[in-house]
Design an enzyme around this catalytic site. Structure first.
Site, short mmCIF file in Angstrom:
data_model
loop_
_atom_site.label_atom_id
_atom_site.label_comp_id
_atom_site.label_asym_id
_atom_site.label_seq_id
_atom_site.Cartn_x
_atom_site.Cartn_y
_atom_site.Cartn_z
N THR A 18 -35.58 -41.61 -16.29
CA THR A 18 -36.59 -41.27 -15.28
C THR A 18 -37.38 -40.04 -15.71
O THR A 18 -38.56 -39.92 -15.44
CB THR A 18 -35.92 -40.99 -13.91
OG1 THR A 18 -35.00 -42.05 -13.63
CG2 THR A 18 -36.93 -40.92 -12.80
N ARG A 22 -31.61 -37.34 -21.34
CA ARG A 22 -30.56 -36.46 -20.83
C ARG A 22 -29.21 -36.96 -21.30
O ARG A 22 -28.88 -38.13 -21.12
CB ARG A 22 -30.53 -36.46 -19.31
CG ARG A 22 -31.57 -35.57 -18.74
CD ARG A 22 -31.42 -35.44 -17.26
NE ARG A 22 -32.74 -35.14 -16.74
CZ ARG A 22 -33.05 -35.11 -15.46
NH1 ARG A 22 -32.12 -35.39 -14.56
NH2 ARG A 22 -34.26 -34.81 -15.08
N LYS A 126 -37.78 -33.42 -22.67
CA LYS A 126 -38.84 -34.36 -22.27
C LYS A 126 -40.16 -33.94 -22.88
O LYS A 126 -40.37 -32.75 -23.15
CB LYS A 126 -38.92 -34.46 -20.75
CG LYS A 126 -39.09 -33.14 -20.03
CD LYS A 126 -38.99 -33.33 -18.51
CE LYS A 126 -39.07 -31.98 -17.82
NZ LYS A 126 -39.10 -32.04 -16.37
N ASP A 278 -34.36 -26.07 -8.17
CA ASP A 278 -33.35 -26.64 -9.07
C ASP A 278 -33.36 -26.00 -10.45
O ASP A 278 -34.04 -25.01 -10.69
CB ASP A 278 -33.52 -28.16 -9.17
CG ASP A 278 -34.75 -28.53 -9.98
OD1 ASP A 278 -35.73 -27.76 -9.94
OD2 ASP A 278 -34.73 -29.58 -10.65
N ASP A 282 -38.62 -27.53 -10.53
CA ASP A 282 -39.61 -28.45 -9.97
C ASP A 282 -39.22 -29.00 -8.60
O ASP A 282 -40.05 -29.57 -7.90
CB ASP A 282 -39.97 -29.58 -10.96
CG ASP A 282 -38.77 -30.39 -11.40
OD1 ASP A 282 -37.63 -30.08 -10.97
OD2 ASP A 282 -38.97 -31.34 -12.19
N GLU A 364 -41.67 -36.86 -3.41
CA GLU A 364 -40.54 -37.77 -3.53
C GLU A 364 -39.45 -37.29 -2.59
O GLU A 364 -39.30 -36.09 -2.36
CB GLU A 364 -39.98 -37.75 -4.95
CG GLU A 364 -40.91 -38.33 -5.99
CD GLU A 364 -40.17 -38.57 -7.29
OE1 GLU A 364 -39.71 -39.70 -7.51
OE2 GLU A 364 -40.04 -37.63 -8.09
N GLU A 365 -38.66 -38.24 -2.10
CA GLU A 365 -37.57 -37.89 -1.19
C GLU A 365 -36.52 -37.00 -1.86
O GLU A 365 -35.75 -36.35 -1.18
CB GLU A 365 -36.91 -39.15 -0.62
CG GLU A 365 -36.50 -40.22 -1.63
CD GLU A 365 -35.48 -39.80 -2.64
OE1 GLU A 365 -34.50 -39.15 -2.22
OE2 GLU A 365 -35.64 -40.12 -3.83
N ARG A 497 -27.97 -45.28 -5.52
CA ARG A 497 -28.64 -44.57 -4.43
C ARG A 497 -28.99 -45.59 -3.35
O ARG A 497 -29.60 -46.62 -3.64
CB ARG A 497 -29.91 -43.89 -4.91
CG ARG A 497 -29.71 -42.92 -6.06
CD ARG A 497 -30.82 -41.88 -6.13
NE ARG A 497 -30.85 -41.16 -7.40
CZ ARG A 497 -30.00 -40.20 -7.74
NH1 ARG A 497 -29.02 -39.86 -6.94
NH2 ARG A 497 -30.12 -39.58 -8.90
C1 G1P Z 1 -34.08 -38.60 -9.68
C2 G1P Z 1 -34.87 -38.72 -8.40
C3 G1P Z 1 -36.33 -38.92 -8.72
C4 G1P Z 1 -36.82 -37.78 -9.61
C5 G1P Z 1 -35.93 -37.67 -10.84
C6 G1P Z 1 -36.30 -36.47 -11.68
O1 G1P Z 1 -34.18 -39.79 -10.42
O2 G1P Z 1 -34.39 -39.78 -7.61
O3 G1P Z 1 -37.07 -38.98 -7.52
O4 G1P Z 1 -38.15 -38.01 -10.01
O5 G1P Z 1 -34.57 -37.54 -10.44
O6 G1P Z 1 -36.16 -35.26 -10.99
P1 G1P Z 1 -33.06 -40.95 -10.42
O7 G1P Z 1 -31.76 -40.28 -10.79
O8 G1P Z 1 -33.00 -41.44 -8.99
O9 G1P Z 1 -33.55 -41.98 -11.38
ZN ZN Z 2 -35.95 -30.64 -11.89
#
Ligand code: G1P
Ligand code: ZN
Length: 544
Positions: A18, A22, A126, A278, A282, A364-365, A497
């Site tokens: 995403t 990592r 990234k 965090d 961000d 985003e949530e 999730r």
């Molecule tokens: C998670 C969050 C997503 C965010 C990403 C990076 O990704 O759900 O909204 O953009 O971290 O901070 P996920 O682990 O759900 O793929």
């Molecule tokens: Zn972050």
């Protein structure tokens, strides 16, 4: 100083998720692992000879070593200049700001965001493109493809660069410019917000705030902006010294991991306003006195009050939110007569909408909020936005949110995470739901009738690219929703999730605990997905 070409062989697991690549630190420390990925980035770019790269990270363990490796590789690959944050430190939004401000070719950000740090924890990397935003999928796909066929990488044989002293030095033909990590970002914030008014709020003696930087990258930024520039008393910023292991904590600003802040804000002597950010700066969490603002509500409140803030006084072009984020912002957009876009999870999907001027605010949530000022979500920006609104409205956080619900109705919302599930079990759960999908429409569960069940697919309105399989959505006829997704950022097993949302126009019910208000939907999700069975867990590991 000579350019060396070193032979290597591919690693099979360098697919960006995403938000970049990592992995645990031990994986990154394997010989050639980081080098391969960096070379794969460079191999998939064109036209960067002589151009500028921005480089920095969240200060976690291995940040400094990685900076040195990347500097030497950038020099060997032909970059003209690297702007590197002092001590290797740049928050993600600051890196985005600097790429844009100086017209850099792109940037490399070293972070695993909210994942823990330290020798036994995670590291990440990234690539961001010239607009300052995360590389879009066509770029990350090319990087992955390159990583699978790579046979050699280039690096300059040179001693380490002093990255703690500001100023320029040379690495072969390339200039290394060590820059102040905070000043460009702070100047951007001053251009957007009413600092005089916020300063008055923070120094008038009747308003108290607490900013928890969780021993991560925002410490220096928060000290400089809130305490030094805006005059908040010393001690306003807690856990403000970045540590390589974040003090052993989990640098994720939510109700579980920001526990010291939560205890303070829900305690007897709670300040008026609390916030956390965090690992890489961000994300944000916003709290009032004994009051939690969900990120979905926060986006909606910022949008509804944007005209109070100088940088947004002319109104918003549009709002964008990720699919699992609640529809609270949609209601504001409808009232403002502007478009609201629903995108897949991940900030990269907002880039085109922001560049095309279709959206001004995004959210985003997952505690991410931002705007067109950079191309990343931005934790301290969200905190300043709230402070600006509080300074103008002179009401409490709770009053502002409750009044918002009165006007728009309340979108009850919660996310349940099941972390470190065995991968095959998690995929079996997804298959189990998929198998039911064709027959779900029209089916009733108690008072709820399924309106649609699908796998979210997104067609980018700007470039027409299609992203499929972005999460299973089960919508009910009253507008409630259940969403299932597997995380793309976890590093251990799989993370399931479960996102739950219902809409409540009746003010008399707005005081309900979301877990109670969403109780029926939680039970339906269990019935449809057999979560306990597949995950082997009795309850979620994190509820937000
Ligand atoms: C998670 C969050 C997503 C965010 C990403 C990076 O990704 O759900 O909204 O953009 O971290 O901070 P996920 O682990 O759900 O793929
Ligand atoms: Zn972050």
């Amino acid at each position: 100083m000579s350019i060396q070409t070193l032979a290597t062989s591919p690693f099979a697991d360098q697919k960006p998720g995403t938000s970049g690549l990592r992995k645990s630190v031990s994986i990154f420390q394997q010989p050639h692992y980081l080098e391969n990925f960096v070379q794969a980035i460079f191999n998939s770019l064109e036209g960067f000879q002589g151009k500028t790269l921005v480089l920095g990270g969240d200060g976690r363990y291995y940040n400094r070593e990685a900076v040195q490796i990347i500097l030497k590789m950038a020099a060997a690959n032909g970059f003209g200049r690297v702007k590197v944050g002092q001590g290797g430190i740049l928050s993600t939004p600051a890196a985005s700001c600097i790429i844009r401000k100086y017209g850099a070719f792109g940037g490399i950000i070293l972070s695993a965001s909210h994942n823990p740090g330290g020798p036994n924890a995670d590291f990440g990397i990234k690539y961001n493109i010239g607009n300052g935003g995360p590389a879009p999928e066509k770029v990350t796909d090319a990087i992955f493809a390159n990583s699978k066929t790579i046979t050699e990488y280039k690096q300059l044989a040179a001693p380490d660069v002093d990255i703690d002293r500001l100023g320029e030095s040379r690495l072969g033909d390339m200039v290394v410019e060590v820059i102040d990590s905070v000043s460009d970002y702070q100047a951007l914030m001053e251009s957007l917000f009413d600092f005089d008014r916020i300063q008055h709020l923070l120094t008038n003696g009747s308003f108290r705030m607490c900013m928890d930087s969780l021993h991560a990258v925002t410490g220096p930024y928060a000290h400089a902006i809130f305490e030094k520039r805006l005059g908040a008393p010393a001690g306003t910023v807690i856990h403000g010294v970045p540590l390589e292991d974040f003090g052993g904590g989990h640098p994720d600003p939510n109700l579980v991991y920001a526990h010291d802040l939560v205890e303070l804000m829900f305690g007897p002597d709670a300040p008026d306003f609390g916030a956390a950010s965090d690992g890489d700066g961000d994300r944000n969490m916003i709290l009032g006195q004994r009051f939690f603002v969900t990120p979905s509500d926060s986006l909606a409140v910022l949008a509804a009050n944007a005209k109070l803030v100088p940088g947004y006084k002319d109104g918003l072009a549009g709002i964008a939110r990720s699919m699992p984020t609640s529809a609270a912002a949609d209601r504001v957009a409808a009232r403002l007569g502007i478009d609201c876009y629903e995108t897949p999870t991940g900030w990269k999907f907002f880039g085109n909408l922001l560049d095309a001027g279709k959206a001004t605010l995004c959210g985003e949530e997952s505690f991410g909020t931002g705007s067109n000022h950079v191309r990343e979500k931005d934790g301290l920006w969200a905190v300043l936005f709230w402070l600006n609104i509080l300074a103008v409205r002179q009401e409490s956080v709770e009053q502002i949110v409750r009044e918002h619900w009165q006007t728009y109705g309340r979108n009850f919302y919660s996310r349940h995470d099941y972390e470190a599930v065995q991968s095959d079990r998690a995929h079996a759960l997804v298959d189990y739901i998929h198998a039911q999908m064709p027959s779900l429409k029209g089916k009733t569960f108690g008072a709820y009738t399924v309106d649609y069940a699908d796998d979210f697919s997104y067609t980018d309105p700007v470039d027409g690219s299609v992203s499929k399989n972005q999460g299973i959505r089960i919508g009910f006829t009253d507008g409630s929703r259940i969403v299932f997704r597997l995380s793309g950022t976890g590093t251990q097993g799989a993370t399931l999730r479960l996102y739950l949302e219902s809409y409540e126009p009746n003010i008399a019910k707005h005081h309900l605990d979301p877990q109670v208000a969403l109780g029926d939907l939680i039970a339906i999700a269990e019935e449809i997905a057999q979560i306990k069975h597949y995950t082997g867990m009795e309850k979620p590991t994190v509820i937000t």
